[in-house]
Design a protein around this motif. Structure first.
Motif, PDB file in Angstrom:
ATOM      1  N   UNK A 109      -7.425  -3.833 -13.001  1.00 43.98           N
ATOM      2  CA  UNK A 109      -7.939  -4.811 -12.108  1.00 43.98           C
ATOM      3  C   UNK A 109      -6.687  -5.089 -10.976  1.00 43.98           C
ATOM      4  N   UNK A 110      -5.572  -4.647 -10.870  1.00 51.97           N
ATOM      5  CA  UNK A 110      -4.927  -4.243  -9.444  1.00 51.97           C
ATOM      6  C   UNK A 110      -5.719  -2.630  -8.865  1.00 51.97           C
ATOM      7  N   UNK A 111      -5.967  -2.289  -9.229  1.00 46.92           N
ATOM      8  CA  UNK A 111      -6.693  -1.075  -8.782  1.00 46.92           C
ATOM      9  C   UNK A 111      -8.815  -2.023  -7.745  1.00 46.92           C
ATOM     10  N   UNK A 112      -9.070  -2.488  -8.297  1.00 50.72           N
ATOM     11  CA  UNK A 112     -10.063  -3.116  -7.987  1.00 50.72           C
ATOM     12  C   UNK A 112      -9.807  -4.440  -7.108  1.00 50.72           C
ATOM     13  N   UNK A 113      -8.657  -5.085  -6.812  1.00 45.79           N
ATOM     14  CA  UNK A 113      -8.692  -5.810  -5.759  1.00 45.79           C
ATOM     15  C   UNK A 113      -7.332  -5.294  -4.671  1.00 45.79           C
ATOM     16  N   UNK A 150     -10.041 -12.556  -6.689  1.00 48.00           N
ATOM     17  CA  UNK A 150      -9.495 -11.293  -7.047  1.00 48.00           C
ATOM     18  C   UNK A 150      -9.640 -11.529  -8.205  1.00 48.00           C
ATOM     19  N   UNK A 151      -9.761 -13.290  -8.897  1.00 48.29           N
ATOM     20  CA  UNK A 151      -9.428 -14.072 -10.792  1.00 48.29           C
ATOM     21  C   UNK A 151     -10.860 -13.608 -11.058  1.00 48.29           C
ATOM     22  N   UNK A 257      -2.764   5.196  -2.954  1.00 48.81           N
ATOM     23  CA  UNK A 257      -2.767   4.289  -1.872  1.00 48.81           C
ATOM     24  C   UNK A 257      -3.397   5.642  -1.037  1.00 48.81           C
ATOM     25  N   UNK A 258      -3.877   6.364  -1.611  1.00 46.10           N
ATOM     26  CA  UNK A 258      -4.857   7.574  -0.343  1.00 46.10           C
ATOM     27  C   UNK A 258      -6.082   7.563  -1.281  1.00 46.10           C
ATOM     28  N   UNK A 259      -6.074   7.317  -2.420  1.00 48.33           N
ATOM     29  CA  UNK A 259      -7.337   6.858  -3.816  1.00 48.33           C
ATOM     30  C   UNK A 259      -7.966   5.676  -2.471  1.00 48.33           C
ATOM     31  N   UNK A 260      -7.185   4.414  -2.309  1.00 48.07           N
ATOM     32  CA  UNK A 260      -7.838   3.362  -1.823  1.00 48.07           C
ATOM     33  C   UNK A 260      -7.971   3.834  -0.592  1.00 48.07           C
TER      34      UNK A 260
END
Length: 282
Positions: A109-113, A150-151, A257-260
């Motif tokens: 979920x955080x990665x999606x955000x 995000x919800x 971070x680099x993935x994002x």
């Protein structure tokens, strides 16, 4: 067989069966639902509890299982394990579970955000198991720690069939967005606009799409091309291949971070190519 838009789905769940029979039944039901839709399974590799039940049902149904039956992949540590599971999957589903399940669910979920991925995240809320978690999340929204967009990352349903239908609806929107130059024709654009109109009815995708585009606008086209190492002459297929290589490399190194950053660059160029395609079709 109902043809799914997903090739593989990652399932998080407990290594225990839990006290209720409904948890046991839901795990088998989800496995059977994946088989019915022709979807392969990615999971952590446990052979007991709900993990074992899901994987056994999928394997017995003739589908491929990454994690235990048929294919086991060696990884260096837990970080690489989770990154590899995420990379191999087109969507995520959480069944009831404990600390490990909760940690994996909240991480994707955080990665999606953060924009690391834009894959649907489903929560199979069997007998209201996750009601307390959802209450906490709603409280965090109320207090300003989680925004409304995000919800809506979490796709919620009480049964496997209903959850898969909702995830499929979200995947349709995503597919229509990410297709590159020369691929989306007039019919696809019409379908895309229709899907956007219907998004509010499903409550799955409309705000997420707008949020992705707002995030992508923070990066210029030139910056995005520099990050991915592509030029204005690069085709969309070349950009996609370059993205996959960089994303996998950063996943192995554990640099989220680099993935994002890489993913945001791809999203930026997706908007550029989409706008060019809209211009040629109008």
């Amino acid at each position: 067989m109902r043809q799914s838009r997903f090739k593989r789905i990652c399932v998080f769940c407990g290594s225990s069966q839990g006290k209720k029979r409904s948890y046991h039944d839901a795990a088998i039901e989800l496995g059977n639902e994946l088989v019915a839709r022709g979807v392969d399974l990615v999971y952590g590799g446990g052979s007991i509890g709900l993990m074992g039940m899901v994987s056994q049902a999928v394997y017995d149904g003739g589908r491929h299982v990454i994690g235990r039956w048929g294919e086991v992949r060696a990884v260096a540590d837990m970080h690489q394990r989770k990154a590899e599971m995420a990379r191999q999957s087109d969507a995520f589903i959480a069944l009831p579970g404990g600390y490990g399940t909760l940690e994996e669910l909240l991480e994707v979920i955080t990665w999606a955000q953060l924009g690391i991925h834009h894959k649907p995240v489903g929560l199979l809320n069997v007998d209201g198991y996750y009601n307390s978690l959802l209450t906490f999340i709603d409280k965090a929204v109320e207090e300003g720690f989680i925004n409304t967009c995000a919800r809506r990352i979490i796709v919620l349903a009480p049964t496997a069939e209903e959850l898969m239908e909702k995830l499929e609806a979200g995947k349709l929107i995503a597919n229509l967005i990410v297709m590159g130059s020369g691929i989306i024709g007039r019919a696809m654009l019409q379908a895309y606009r229709k899907a956007l109109e219907n998004a509010n009815k499903t409550g799955v995708a409309h705000e997420a799409i707008n949020n992705v585009r707002r995030t992508s606008k923070a990066m210029t086209e030139q910056e995005a091309r520099q990050i991915l190492g592509v030029t204005e002459q690069s085709t969309w297929e070349e950009i996609a291949q370059r993205y996959e290589k960089l994303f996998e490399r950063n996943a192995k190194s554990g640099s989220f971070y680099l993935q994002s950053k890489v993913h945001r660059a791809k999203e930026c160029l997706e908007n550029v190519y989409q706008n060019k395609q809209d211009g040629t079709q109008s």
